[in-house]
Motif scaffolding. Structure first.
Motif, PDB file in Angstrom:
ATOM      1  N   VAL A 227       0.849  -1.191   0.000  1.00 46.20           N
ATOM      2  CA  VAL A 227       0.000   0.000   0.000  1.00 46.20           C
ATOM      3  C   VAL A 227       0.885   1.241   0.000  1.00 46.20           C
ATOM      4  N   GLU A 228       0.259   2.370  -0.242  1.00 44.41           N
ATOM      5  CA  GLU A 228       0.990   3.628  -0.263  1.00 44.41           C
ATOM      6  C   GLU A 228       1.201   4.147   1.160  1.00 44.41           C
ATOM      7  N   PRO A 229       2.252   4.920   1.378  1.00 44.96           N
ATOM      8  CA  PRO A 229       2.475   5.507   2.705  1.00 44.96           C
ATOM      9  C   PRO A 229       1.262   6.317   3.157  1.00 44.96           C
ATOM     10  N   GLY A 230       0.905   6.153   4.433  1.00 45.07           N
ATOM     11  CA  GLY A 230      -0.253   6.844   4.975  1.00 45.07           C
ATOM     12  C   GLY A 230      -1.487   5.980   5.076  1.00 45.07           C
ATOM     13  N   VAL A 231      -1.548   4.885   4.324  1.00 43.23           N
ATOM     14  CA  VAL A 231      -2.708   3.987   4.393  1.00 43.23           C
ATOM     15  C   VAL A 231      -2.738   3.270   5.744  1.00 43.23           C
ATOM     16  N   LEU A 232      -1.586   2.823   6.199  1.00 44.76           N
ATOM     17  CA  LEU A 232      -1.496   2.185   7.515  1.00 44.76           C
ATOM     18  C   LEU A 232      -1.498   3.253   8.600  1.00 44.76           C
ATOM     19  N   GLY A 233      -2.465   3.171   9.508  1.00 49.65           N
ATOM     20  CA  GLY A 233      -2.488   4.099  10.629  1.00 49.65           C
ATOM     21  C   GLY A 233      -1.407   3.758  11.632  1.00 49.65           C
ATOM     22  N   PRO A 234      -1.028   4.707  12.472  1.00 50.93           N
ATOM     23  CA  PRO A 234       0.036   4.451  13.447  1.00 50.93           C
ATOM     24  C   PRO A 234      -0.225   3.228  14.324  1.00 50.93           C
ATOM     25  N   ASP A 235      -1.476   3.006  14.717  1.00 46.80           N
ATOM     26  CA  ASP A 235      -1.787   1.860  15.572  1.00 46.80           C
ATOM     27  C   ASP A 235      -1.820   0.546  14.805  1.00 46.80           C
ATOM     28  N   ASP A 236      -1.796   0.607  13.478  1.00 49.41           N
ATOM     29  CA  ASP A 236      -1.805  -0.608  12.654  1.00 49.41           C
ATOM     30  C   ASP A 236      -0.401  -1.089  12.315  1.00 49.41           C
ATOM     31  N   ILE A 237       0.620  -0.331  12.662  1.00 50.63           N
ATOM     32  CA  ILE A 237       1.993  -0.669  12.304  1.00 50.63           C
ATOM     33  C   ILE A 237       2.631  -1.478  13.428  1.00 50.63           C
ATOM     34  N   HIS A 238       3.004  -2.707  13.113  1.00 52.50           N
ATOM     35  CA  HIS A 238       3.639  -3.585  14.100  1.00 52.50           C
ATOM     36  C   HIS A 238       5.163  -3.507  14.056  1.00 52.50           C
ATOM     37  N   LEU A 239       5.710  -3.142  12.907  1.00 50.92           N
ATOM     38  CA  LEU A 239       7.156  -2.928  12.778  1.00 50.92           C
ATOM     39  C   LEU A 239       7.359  -1.676  11.933  1.00 50.92           C
ATOM     40  N   PRO A 240       7.909  -0.611  12.523  1.00 50.90           N
ATOM     41  CA  PRO A 240       8.082   0.631  11.760  1.00 50.90           C
ATOM     42  C   PRO A 240       9.163   0.517  10.704  1.00 50.90           C
ATOM     43  N   GLY A 241       9.034   1.340   9.681  1.00 50.69           N
ATOM     44  CA  GLY A 241       9.922   1.284   8.528  1.00 50.69           C
ATOM     45  C   GLY A 241      11.372   1.580   8.837  1.00 50.69           C
ATOM     46  N   ILE A 242      11.675   2.157  10.004  1.00 48.89           N
ATOM     47  CA  ILE A 242      13.063   2.424  10.364  1.00 48.89           C
ATOM     48  C   ILE A 242      13.873   1.137  10.426  1.00 48.89           C
ATOM     49  N   TYR A 243      13.185   0.003  10.681  1.00 47.32           N
ATOM     50  CA  TYR A 243      13.857  -1.288  10.761  1.00 47.32           C
ATOM     51  C   TYR A 243      13.908  -2.029   9.419  1.00 47.32           C
ATOM     52  N   VAL A 244      13.206  -1.543   8.421  1.00 46.01           N
ATOM     53  CA  VAL A 244      13.040  -2.288   7.160  1.00 46.01           C
ATOM     54  C   VAL A 244      13.734  -1.552   6.026  1.00 46.01           C
ATOM     55  N   ASP A 245      14.523  -2.293   5.257  1.00 44.17           N
ATOM     56  CA  ASP A 245      15.318  -1.677   4.190  1.00 44.17           C
ATOM     57  C   ASP A 245      14.801  -1.991   2.789  1.00 44.17           C
ATOM     58  N   ARG A 246      14.171  -3.181   2.628  1.00 43.46           N
ATOM     59  CA  ARG A 246      13.736  -3.604   1.298  1.00 43.46           C
ATOM     60  C   ARG A 246      12.366  -4.265   1.406  1.00 43.46           C
ATOM     61  N   VAL A 247      11.508  -3.958   0.466  1.00 42.10           N
ATOM     62  CA  VAL A 247      10.142  -4.491   0.468  1.00 42.10           C
ATOM     63  C   VAL A 247       9.866  -5.173  -0.864  1.00 42.10           C
TER      64      VAL A 247
END
Length: 260
Positions: free
Chosen positions: A215-235
């Motif tokens: 999905v595009e950034p902003g679709v996931l609400g803050p409470d729906d994120i279980h692992l923030p993107g700061i930890y993820v490098d490739r999707v």
């Protein structure tokens, strides 16, 4: 900020022989099997894998194991994988057995920068005293055993008991599977797939996430994120066919009643 890759093959192209991998999943739930198969296709070997278990025969990490690509495993469970047991008992793979909760906390600690911690789990057992077989010799004798760990007494709520020192785990790469992810790497996991996946993602210096839905950034609400993107490098966005590759570990059925 767009962290998407065109394919799993592109995402794993720089993983070298001998790399350490933190891999999400629990049994057959939440396993990044598409990324694992890209590694298998690439031909890397001598891998050290940190995961709750090493897949099952013929699926997940079991595919890398059967191909002889894994050198060492840090896990909490050997069962359900005959090839894993065979290689361990035959001295073909080194295994560090770790209590499940301790393994989870070691991964989390690695992700948040805590070098070590004390836990009551395993104190006074072979976990702390050492002597567990890490590697067997081909003749069945123990070739290498675990070393003793530091024990220290603590007074917790008026009760003194011993705690064992466990070190954090930090790996070269983290491989995870999420239900939904955005282009910035924010991830949401579905039900029981939210087991070791966030922890494996935190522990990897470079984390690769395969997602069922991009999905595009902003679709996931803050409470729906279980692992923030700061930890993820490739999707990697999975195809419907890749997302549907979810075998059942144990099929249990009962006879139909008369007239059903």
């Amino acid at each position: 900020m767009d962290k998407t890759y065109g394919s799993a093959a592109d995402a794993v192209a720089d993983i070298p022989d001998g790399a350490t991998l933190a891999v999400g999943g629990f049994g057959l739930s939440g396993v990044p099997v598409t990324t694992i198969r890209a590694l298998l296709e690439r031909g890397v070997s001598g891998l050290e894998v940190v995961s709750n278990n090493c897949g099952v025969d013929g699926w997940g990490l079991g595919e890398l194991l059967a191909a002889g690509r894994i050198r060492r495993v840090i896990a909490s469970y050997i069962g359900e994988n005959k090839e894993f047991a065979r290689q361990y008992l035959g001295g073909e793979v080194e295994v560090e057995l770790t209590p499940q909760g301790t393994l989870a906390e070691r991964l989390r600690a690695g992700g948040v920068g805590i070098p070590a911690f004390f836990t009551a789990t395993g104190a006074g057992t072979a976990v702390s005293d050492g002597g567990m077989p890490n590697r067997y010799a081909p003749d069945g004798s123990v070739a290498e055993e675990s070393a003793p760990k530091e024990l220290r007494p603590f007074d917790v709520f008026g009760s003194v008991r011993e705690y064992v020192l466990e070190t954090a785990i930090r790996t070269d790469f983290g491989l995870v599977r999420a239900a939904v992810g955005d282009r910035h790497g924010n991830l949401r996991f579905e039900k029981s797939t939210r087991n070791f996946n966030p922890l494996a993602g935190m522990a990897g210096r470079v984390t690769i996430a395969e997602v069922d839905q991009l999905v595009e950034p902003g679709v996931l609400g803050p409470d729906d994120i279980h692992l923030p993107g700061i930890y993820v490098d490739r999707v990697i966005a999975l195809t419907p066919e890749q997302s549907a590759d979810l075998p059942i570990e144990k099929v249990t059925v009962r006879p139909r009643s008369e007239g059903a």
